[in-house]
Design a protein around this motif. Structure first.
Motif, PDB file in Angstrom:
ATOM      1  N   LEU A  65     -15.538 -44.931  96.299  1.00 12.35           N
ATOM      2  CA  LEU A  65     -15.066 -46.019  97.149  1.00 12.35           C
ATOM      3  C   LEU A  65     -13.644 -45.798  97.670  1.00 12.35           C
ATOM      4  N   THR A  66     -12.918 -44.823  97.126  1.00 15.29           N
ATOM      5  CA  THR A  66     -11.533 -44.602  97.559  1.00 15.29           C
ATOM      6  C   THR A  66     -11.414 -43.512  98.618  1.00 15.29           C
ATOM      7  N   TYR A  67     -12.530 -42.913  99.031  1.00 15.34           N
ATOM      8  CA  TYR A  67     -12.495 -41.929 100.114  1.00 15.34           C
ATOM      9  C   TYR A  67     -12.406 -42.656 101.461  1.00 15.34           C
ATOM     10  N   PRO A  68     -11.897 -41.988 102.492  1.00 10.34           N
ATOM     11  CA  PRO A  68     -11.846 -42.613 103.820  1.00 10.34           C
ATOM     12  C   PRO A  68     -13.242 -42.995 104.301  1.00 10.34           C
ATOM     13  N   THR A  69     -13.325 -44.101 105.031  1.00  8.70           N
ATOM     14  CA  THR A  69     -14.604 -44.565 105.562  1.00  8.70           C
ATOM     15  C   THR A  69     -14.516 -44.748 107.072  1.00  8.70           C
ATOM     16  N   VAL A  70     -15.637 -44.563 107.740  1.00  9.51           N
ATOM     17  CA  VAL A  70     -15.740 -44.810 109.182  1.00  9.51           C
ATOM     18  C   VAL A  70     -17.107 -45.422 109.452  1.00  9.51           C
ATOM     19  N   ALA A  71     -17.232 -46.106 110.576  1.00  8.38           N
ATOM     20  CA  ALA A  71     -18.541 -46.605 110.977  1.00  8.38           C
ATOM     21  C   ALA A  71     -19.502 -45.433 111.071  1.00  8.38           C
ATOM     22  N   ASP A  72     -20.715 -45.629 110.594  1.00  6.64           N
ATOM     23  CA  ASP A  72     -21.635 -44.502 110.485  1.00  6.64           C
ATOM     24  C   ASP A  72     -21.920 -43.841 111.830  1.00  6.64           C
ATOM     25  N   ASP A  73     -21.846 -44.605 112.920  1.00  9.34           N
ATOM     26  CA  ASP A  73     -22.065 -44.019 114.244  1.00  9.34           C
ATOM     27  C   ASP A  73     -21.007 -42.980 114.585  1.00  9.34           C
ATOM     28  N   SER A  74     -19.832 -43.069 113.933  1.00  7.75           N
ATOM     29  CA  SER A  74     -18.721 -42.134 114.194  1.00  7.75           C
ATOM     30  C   SER A  74     -18.478 -41.222 113.006  1.00  7.75           C
ATOM     31  N   TRP A  75     -19.501 -41.028 112.171  1.00 10.65           N
ATOM     32  CA  TRP A  75     -19.307 -40.279 110.927  1.00 10.65           C
ATOM     33  C   TRP A  75     -18.851 -38.842 111.184  1.00 10.65           C
ATOM     34  N   SER A  76     -17.972 -38.365 110.313  1.00 10.03           N
ATOM     35  CA  SER A  76     -17.554 -36.964 110.317  1.00 10.03           C
ATOM     36  C   SER A  76     -17.315 -36.539 108.877  1.00 10.03           C
ATOM     37  N   ILE A  95     -30.404 -47.771 104.714  1.00  8.98           N
ATOM     38  CA  ILE A  95     -31.387 -46.803 104.221  1.00  8.98           C
ATOM     39  C   ILE A  95     -31.611 -45.699 105.244  1.00  8.98           C
ATOM     40  N   TYR A  96     -31.790 -46.092 106.508  1.00 14.45           N
ATOM     41  CA  TYR A  96     -32.105 -45.103 107.530  1.00 14.45           C
ATOM     42  C   TYR A  96     -30.875 -44.441 108.128  1.00 14.45           C
ATOM     43  N   ALA A  97     -29.697 -44.811 107.647  1.00 13.04           N
ATOM     44  CA  ALA A  97     -28.503 -44.038 107.977  1.00 13.04           C
ATOM     45  C   ALA A  97     -28.485 -42.721 107.205  1.00 13.04           C
ATOM     46  N   LEU A  98     -29.249 -42.667 106.109  1.00 20.36           N
ATOM     47  CA  LEU A  98     -29.351 -41.429 105.334  1.00 20.36           C
ATOM     48  C   LEU A  98     -30.360 -40.488 105.984  1.00 20.36           C
TER      49      LEU A  98
END
Length: 417
Positions: A254-265, A293-296
């Motif tokens: 939970l402490t790693y950087p997060t972004v909206a999944d549409d902009s994942w890198s 679920i379907y983001a995976l």
């Protein structure tokens, strides 16, 4: 509202003596929960709001479910803990180590352990940090922790002999191309490698015992020592694997950087928003779970598990699909996890409560996504001087952890976007 439609909330019973009895009580409470929730939904459909008595009743049953599930988990945990003493068919080396270790713990007699470590050409000694516990005790502590901490049980665990595990990870594959039989074959691009580093940090506990207790031959010292440290190690590890800051402890996902999944890198964890700040969406609240679920990717989705705390689980327990079936399902048998939309659900109290912008739900293939690094061996240093008349046992192990595949874990964010 007639008496026939009223369903009393089941009282929280005393903890049953057997796992079977606890599981039966839990299933009875779940059936009562479904009946009252269906009644609540019927009232909403007819009168646009549920009766206050019905809402209170459902909340009481929901709390009962949580308490009975916790009692069931404790009974299952106790049943899965084998005795440390009395192991049969131990080899001569194991028996010799156990006897020498017992003499060290009870009387501070180092001679046997010094002789064994010299025979094994070990660098460990009493003067530089204590002695390795017998392998049975070491593995037993690890086994108990794997039951208590959901992250350790779900993640990949690697044992190393050094202080740091460095792992290369290919973020892009080899480039390929189609060519005719006689065309030139230009050199393809090399894969892009990212080196991940997982340092091990020291985790310690310091149980104390009186010399009278140590002198009592009826006391199983190894069992006592394991019972003293296993739960506290598990609690500290479980917290660090989820929300640790990486400073003198593992780094939690939970402490790693997060972004909206549409902009994942790569290097970030993707998030899926609920559509409402600090809450599920007012209509079709379970849609965010489907989206997560379907983001995976398919390979990770097949091995995925949900993770959330007890309060969040209670919130989603009322969700139904279009056919009126509950999305949350109780365990099929005692010792098995509950499921959500067909995926195992791991309960971790270290996950945050539902709040504005909180990352309260995780879903992913944690075995692919998170790596736990154990440095081989648990060490004991006996200290009879610092807290007389007590004998202290400075017990240490080295543990690290962090995300190893940023594609394999997705987070549900309780935000509008």
């Amino acid at each position: 509202m007639t008496t026939a439609t009223m369903t009393s909330a089941p009282e929280v019973k005393a903890v049953p003596d057997t796992v079977t009895a606890a599981f039966e009580d839990f299933m009875q409470a779940f059936e009562a929960f479904k009946e009252v929730n269906d009644q609540r939904l019927g009232e909403i459909e007819q009168k646009l709001s549920a009766d206050v008595v019905t809402r209170d009743k459902m909340e009481r049953i929901n709390r009962t479910l949580d308490e009975q599930k916790a009692a069931l988990d404790q009974l299952v945990l106790k049943k899965q803990r084998p005795a440390l003493g009395g192991r049969a068919e131990a080899g001569p080396e194991v028996s010799e180590h156990k006897a020498a270790f017992d003499a060290y713990i009870r009387r501070g007699d180092e001679a046997g352990l010094r002789a064994l470590e010299a025979k094994a050409m070990s660098i460990g000694s009493g003067s530089d940090g204590g002695y390795l516990v017998p392998s049975e005790t070491d593995s037993e502590i690890g086994r108990r922790i794997s039951v208590v901490s959901p992250m350790r049980a779900l993640s990949t665990v690697r044992t190393v002999s050094g202080a740091v595990l460095k792992k290369p990870f290919s973020t892009t594959g080899l480039a390929t191309g189609w060519v005719s039989e006689t065309a030139a074959r230009p050199q393809t691009n090399a894969p892009v490698l990212s080196e991940l580093s997982f340092p091990t940090m020291e985790l310690y506990a310091m149980p104390a015992a009186t010399q009278a207790l140590l002198n009592d031959a009826a006391v199983d010292i190894e069992a006592w020592l394991a019972s003293e440290v296993d739960i506290v190690f598990a609690e500290q590890e479980g917290d660090a694997f989820i929300r640790g800051d990486g400073i003198n402890k593992p780094k939690g996902f939970l402490t790693y950087p997060t972004v909206a999944d549409d902009s994942w890198s790569w290097g970030n964890l993707g998030t899926v928003a609920t559509g409402a700040t600090g809450a599920f969406a007012g209509t079709n609240p379970s849609d965010v779970l489907v989206n997560a679920i379907y983001a995976l990717k398919a390979g990770h989705r097949q091995a995925a598990s949900f993770m959330m705390n007890r309060k969040t689980q209670g919130e989603i327990r009322t969700f139904k699909d279009a056919d009126g079936n509950y999305l949350w399902r109780p365990p099929q048998t005692a010792g098995q996890p509950a499921t959500l939309m067909g995926y195992p659900l791991a309960e971790a109290e270290e996950m945050p409560d539902i709040a504005a912008n909180a990352l309260s739900i995780a879903i992913g293939d944690f075995r692919a996504g998170y790596l736990v690094v154990d440095r081989a061996g648990v060490r004991i240093l006996r200290d009879p001087y610092s807290a007389k008349p007590y004998v202290l046992f400075y017990t240490t192990k080295r543990v690290g952890g962090g995300v190893q595949n940023f594609e394999a874990i997705k987070l549900v964010k309780f935000a509008a976007s």
